[in-house]
Design a protein around this motif. Structure first.
Motif, mmCIF file in Angstrom:
data_model
loop_
_atom_site.group_PDB
_atom_site.id
_atom_site.type_symbol
_atom_site.label_atom_id
_atom_site.label_comp_id
_atom_site.label_asym_id
_atom_site.label_seq_id
_atom_site.Cartn_x
_atom_site.Cartn_y
_atom_site.Cartn_z
ATOM 1 N N THR A 1 0.847 -1.182 0.000
ATOM 2 C CA THR A 1 0.000 0.000 0.000
ATOM 3 C C THR A 1 0.883 1.232 0.000
ATOM 4 N N ASP B 1 -0.801 8.294 -0.237
ATOM 5 C CA ASP B 1 -1.129 9.307 -1.243
ATOM 6 C C ASP B 1 -1.249 8.691 -2.639
ATOM 7 N N ALA C 1 -6.344 5.474 -5.299
ATOM 8 C CA ALA C 1 -6.974 4.831 -4.150
ATOM 9 C C ALA C 1 -8.474 5.102 -4.127
ATOM 10 N N ASP C 2 -8.890 6.317 -4.489
ATOM 11 C CA ASP C 2 -10.304 6.666 -4.486
ATOM 12 C C ASP C 2 -10.771 6.786 -5.926
ATOM 13 N N LEU C 3 -11.345 5.734 -6.484
ATOM 14 C CA LEU C 3 -11.790 5.730 -7.879
ATOM 15 C C LEU C 3 -13.136 6.410 -8.065
ATOM 16 N N ALA C 4 -13.785 6.830 -6.989
ATOM 17 C CA ALA C 4 -15.081 7.495 -7.101
ATOM 18 C C ALA C 4 -14.959 8.855 -7.763
ATOM 19 N N GLN C 5 -13.788 9.472 -7.712
ATOM 20 C CA GLN C 5 -13.609 10.793 -8.310
ATOM 21 C C GLN C 5 -13.454 10.724 -9.840
#
Length: 116
Positions: free
Chosen positions: A11, A14, A18-22
């Motif tokens: 892992t 930063d 990591a956040d694919l919702a954006q």
């Protein structure tokens, strides 16, 4: 060179993924009907990319003029014909016997004699 290589599944802090919702999908662009595009182009005065069939041969030659092809003899075109080797030898023998330096001169003499 004692650098420690990170493992593949480690892992990372930063991590931009990591956040694919954006991430949002790109909208599909709608292509207008060709008849509609043609109508708009005609109204705006655009012409086709290809030349018109009724374009004069001389105008076409001027449009594709290339000064590099000109020679000091004035010869700017080339005539290529498929002939047998014997015919070629016969033509050049005729040209040399008649004292022609260029093949065009021999050809013109033959055309002149044929037209009489």
């Amino acid at each position: 060179m004692n650098r420690i290589r990170p493992t593949t599944f480690e892992t990372v802090e930063d991590d931009p993924l990591a956040d694919l919702a954006q991430i949002e999908p790109v909208p599909v662009r709608q292509i207008p009907a060709s008849d509609k595009v043609r109508k708009i182009a005609d109204e705006a005065g655009f012409t086709a990319r290809h030349g018109k069939a009724e374009r004069d041969v001389e105008e076409q030659a001027q449009a594709t003029f290339d000064a590099r092809s000109l020679r000091k003899t004035g010869r700017s075109s080339q005539l290529n014909i498929a002939i047998k080797p014997g015919t070629k030898d016969r033509f050049w023998s005729f040209a040399i016997e008649q004292g022609f330096v260029a093949g065009e001169d021999a050809l013109l003499a033959l055309l002149d004699s044929a037209e009489r």
